[in-house]
Design a protein around this motif. Structure first.
Motif, PDB file in Angstrom:
ATOM      1  N   CYS A   1       0.834  -1.207   0.000  1.00  0.00           N
ATOM      2  CA  CYS A   1       0.000   0.000   0.000  1.00  0.00           C
ATOM      3  C   CYS A   1       0.867   1.256   0.000  1.00  0.00           C
ATOM      4  O   CYS A   1       0.556   2.237  -0.693  1.00  0.00           O
ATOM      5  CB  CYS A   1      -0.939  -0.004   1.207  1.00  0.00           C
ATOM      6  N   ALA A   2       1.951   1.238   0.763  1.00  0.00           N
ATOM      7  CA  ALA A   2       2.873   2.380   0.761  1.00  0.00           C
ATOM      8  C   ALA A   2       3.503   2.558  -0.613  1.00  0.00           C
ATOM      9  O   ALA A   2       3.656   3.688  -1.104  1.00  0.00           O
ATOM     10  CB  ALA A   2       3.945   2.178   1.828  1.00  0.00           C
TER      11      ALA A   2
ATOM     12  N   THR B   1       0.955   4.096  -3.042  1.00  0.00           N
ATOM     13  CA  THR B   1       0.783   5.522  -2.771  1.00  0.00           C
ATOM     14  C   THR B   1       1.950   6.328  -3.315  1.00  0.00           C
ATOM     15  O   THR B   1       1.770   7.398  -3.923  1.00  0.00           O
ATOM     16  CB  THR B   1       0.632   5.751  -1.255  1.00  0.00           C
ATOM     17  N   GLU B   2       3.156   5.803  -3.149  1.00  0.00           N
ATOM     18  CA  GLU B   2       4.336   6.509  -3.658  1.00  0.00           C
ATOM     19  C   GLU B   2       4.377   6.470  -5.178  1.00  0.00           C
ATOM     20  O   GLU B   2       4.689   7.491  -5.821  1.00  0.00           O
ATOM     21  CB  GLU B   2       5.599   5.865  -3.083  1.00  0.00           C
TER      22      GLU B   2
ATOM     23  N   GLY C   1       1.315   8.541  -6.391  1.00  0.00           N
ATOM     24  CA  GLY C   1       1.314   9.881  -5.807  1.00  0.00           C
ATOM     25  C   GLY C   1       0.118  10.046  -4.887  1.00  0.00           C
ATOM     26  O   GLY C   1      -1.020   9.775  -5.295  1.00  0.00           O
ATOM     27  N   GLN C   2       0.370  10.470  -3.659  1.00  0.00           N
ATOM     28  CA  GLN C   2      -0.714  10.535  -2.686  1.00  0.00           C
ATOM     29  C   GLN C   2      -1.835  11.451  -3.146  1.00  0.00           C
ATOM     30  O   GLN C   2      -3.017  11.131  -3.000  1.00  0.00           O
ATOM     31  CB  GLN C   2      -0.177  10.991  -1.333  1.00  0.00           C
ATOM     32  N   GLU C   3      -1.492  12.610  -3.702  1.00  0.00           N
ATOM     33  CA  GLU C   3      -2.527  13.545  -4.139  1.00  0.00           C
ATOM     34  C   GLU C   3      -3.395  12.933  -5.229  1.00  0.00           C
ATOM     35  O   GLU C   3      -4.625  13.067  -5.214  1.00  0.00           O
ATOM     36  CB  GLU C   3      -1.892  14.846  -4.634  1.00  0.00           C
TER      37      GLU C   3
ATOM     38  N   VAL D   1      -3.931   9.710  -5.741  1.00  0.00           N
ATOM     39  CA  VAL D   1      -4.749   8.664  -5.124  1.00  0.00           C
ATOM     40  C   VAL D   1      -5.988   9.279  -4.461  1.00  0.00           C
ATOM     41  O   VAL D   1      -7.119   8.818  -4.672  1.00  0.00           O
ATOM     42  CB  VAL D   1      -3.924   7.873  -4.083  1.00  0.00           C
ATOM     43  N   LEU D   2      -5.784  10.306  -3.678  1.00  0.00           N
ATOM     44  CA  LEU D   2      -6.890  10.888  -2.921  1.00  0.00           C
ATOM     45  C   LEU D   2      -7.887  11.607  -3.831  1.00  0.00           C
ATOM     46  O   LEU D   2      -9.103  11.516  -3.621  1.00  0.00           O
ATOM     47  CB  LEU D   2      -6.346  11.843  -1.860  1.00  0.00           C
TER      48      LEU D   2
ATOM     49  N   PRO E   1      -7.527   6.968   1.136  1.00  0.00           N
ATOM     50  CA  PRO E   1      -6.147   6.464   1.112  1.00  0.00           C
ATOM     51  C   PRO E   1      -6.124   4.989   0.745  1.00  0.00           C
ATOM     52  O   PRO E   1      -7.150   4.300   0.783  1.00  0.00           O
ATOM     53  CB  PRO E   1      -5.675   6.699   2.556  1.00  0.00           C
TER      54      PRO E   1
ATOM     55  N   TYR F   1      -9.371  12.553   5.924  1.00  0.00           N
ATOM     56  CA  TYR F   1      -9.572  11.183   5.439  1.00  0.00           C
ATOM     57  C   TYR F   1      -9.735  10.187   6.592  1.00  0.00           C
ATOM     58  O   TYR F   1      -9.229   9.073   6.555  1.00  0.00           O
ATOM     59  CB  TYR F   1      -8.418  10.768   4.511  1.00  0.00           C
TER      60      TYR F   1
END
Length: 503
Positions: free
Chosen positions: A108-109, A112-113, A116-118, A120-121, A127, A278
């Motif tokens: 999962c980390a 996200t990396e 890109g977290q932005e 994804v959200l 998340p 979130y």
């Protein structure tokens, strides 16, 4: 004519057959095991789901005496987030990884990396959590490359049952929202994320709305279940959205509170909204063109069950010998205890927490015990601690600007007048219970009715058959006390978190 709802749960399958007035003619169930071959792992064999589904359907038809030709349509619900991997011959490659499987933190980390977290959200509105399907697929690629090389289709649990009934690869928006691979605002797969993660688009099934017909029972499934070939199967919904349909949470202003093993606060949305921190989930609802937001606490009724099993075994034996419910004895004992349990607090994070603190290391705690506290105080503290945890979700909804006009309480906790009163007093809202509560299977039976023309919309179906029962009013005498105690409760997690990290 009749409607059939099937719910593929974590412990078993439940099927309900209802008439067009919403009356339940019969229900059937069958169970199966959950396997934990390693710590943090949780798996099931999809063949067990299909076996249990066949048994539950046959039981419903047998006990109701209804001819299968009178079943107008079928709806499917099930545990969310799980992964069923099929090869090119549609064979199950390995046991399914479930919603409660926690092995995928590194994956999962990485997702996200990589995305890109932005991104994804903005795309999924959530998340990437360990329970969601995306991490499970990447885990398979990293840890079982031979199995990954055989994958041709990835399905959610209820959608595997759809495949077995109809031969169709299909899902619907509410369940797909919990994969971390779905563009929730647009109600379709997040194709850019799939491409970034190098996951073939053709692995993922066509997305329908919940009441849409996705296929029809084929000949071999008819022979295996007793259903009639050609019976329509609609999209259905994930378990939480299906349960919300069954309780009438299908228009703005209505909120449900489910107190089962976990606790869920669920609100209908006409447009997608997101908690900026979130702490809640925003998913597509089973109502076409609608969404929902929900806060989830992992231990609600589960906390009371743990307390009963750990500290009240003598009362359990005595209650069983007298033909009584052990919970009734415990709760009756707690009734005379004043609100606030005379300064005794309970933090219900017995298996970590999700809302409002996404912290797998969080622990439970009793705080404030003195020599004057008796067991009844501890019982009351457990009830109040769970309700304070639920209020956290109400606070988030209010901060998001979500209107709350009516609250409906469901689950085993709703059977307790004391627990209902505490929830009403702590939140300040009147509560309603339902005349009949059959869970997600009932909700997807209604969706089958919409898809086959019994009702023109999901709200129309709910207005026709969902009936309210008791109303519980908040007691204004206790409002000030509970406001003060809730502020104490809110201080517990920040104060104890450094210790949780060390335990």
């Amino acid at each position: 004519m009749y409607l059939l709802g099937i719910d593929v749960g974590t412990t078993g399958v439940k099927a309900v057959l209802i008439d067009l007035q919403g009356r339940v003619l019969a229900s059937g169930a069958d169970t199966y095991p959950l396997h934990t071959p390693q710590p943090l792992w949780a798996e099931q064999d999809p063949h067990d789901w299909w076996r249990a589904t066949r048994q539950a359907i046959q039981q419903v038809l047998r006990e109701s005496g209804v001819s299968a030709s009178q079943v107008r349509g079928i709806g499917l619900s099930g545990q969310m987030h799980g992964s069923v991997f099929l090869d090119e011959q549609n064979r199950v490659i390995r046991p399914a990884l479930l919603w409660c499987d926690q092995r995928t933190a590194e994956e999962c980390a990485w997702i996200t990396e990589r995305v890109g977290q932005e991104k994804v959200l903005q795309t999924t509105l959530n998340p990437v959590l360990t329970g969601f399907q995306a991490g499970k697929i990447i885990w398979l690629r990293r840890h079982e490359p031979e199995n990954y090389a055989r994958v041709r289709h990835v399905l959610l649990p209820k959608d595997y049952i759809r495949f077995m009934l109809t031969g169709e690869y299909a899902t619907e928006a509410s369940d797909a929202s919990g994969t971390a691979l779905f563009e929730v605002p647009k109600r379709d797969w997040a194709y850019e994320i799939l491409d970034t993660l190098e996951l073939p688009r053709e692995w993922f099934p066509r997305v329908y709305e919940s009441p849409e017909i996705t296929g029809r029972v084929h000949a071999s499934a008819a022979a295996a279940t007793g259903l009639v070939e050609g019976t329509p199967v609609v999209g259905g919904a994930g378990d939480q959205a299906a349960g919300a349909v069954g309780t009438g949470i299908v228009q703005a202003g209505r909120v449900s509170v489910s107190v089962g093993t976990s606790g869920v606060v669920f609100a209908h949305l006409d447009q997608p909204r997101v908690d900026p921190h979130y702490r809640t989930h925003t998913f597509c609802h089973a109502v076409p063109g609608s969404w929902h937001v929900m806060g989830v606490m992992l231990m609600a009724g589960g906390a009371l069950r743990w307390y009963r099993d750990t500290f009240a075994q003598a009362e359990m034996y005595a209650a069983h010998a007298a033909g009584e419910d052990p919970y009734d004895r415990l709760l009756k004992e707690a009734e005379p205890i004043p609100p606030g349990a005379e300064g005794l607090l309970f933090l219900p994070y017995l298996s970590g927490e999700r809302t409002p603190h996404a912290d797998p290391k969080a622990r439970g705690a009793f705080v404030g015990a003195t020599l004057s506290h008796q067991r009844a105080h501890f019982t009351r503290a457990v009830l109040e601690g769970v309700v304070f945890g639920l209020r956290d979700s109400f606070e988030i909804l209010q901060a998001m600007g979500i209107e709350i006009r009516e609250v409906r309480m469901t689950g085993g906790g709703a059977r307790s007048a004391l627990w209902r009163q505490i929830l009403s007093d702590v939140t300040g809202y009147p509560l309603y219970t339902l005349q009949a509560e059959e869970g997600p299977a009932f909700g997807v039976a209604l969706l089958a009715g919409v898809g086959t023309g019994v009702w023109s919309s999901v709200p129309e179906a709910c207005e026709a058959v969902v009936r309210l029962a008791e109303r519980t009013e908040p007691n204004p005498r206790y409002r000030e006390t509970y406001e003060r105690v809730y502020t104490w409760y809110r201080q517990l997690y920040p104060a104890l978190r450094p210790l949780f990290e060390q335990l």
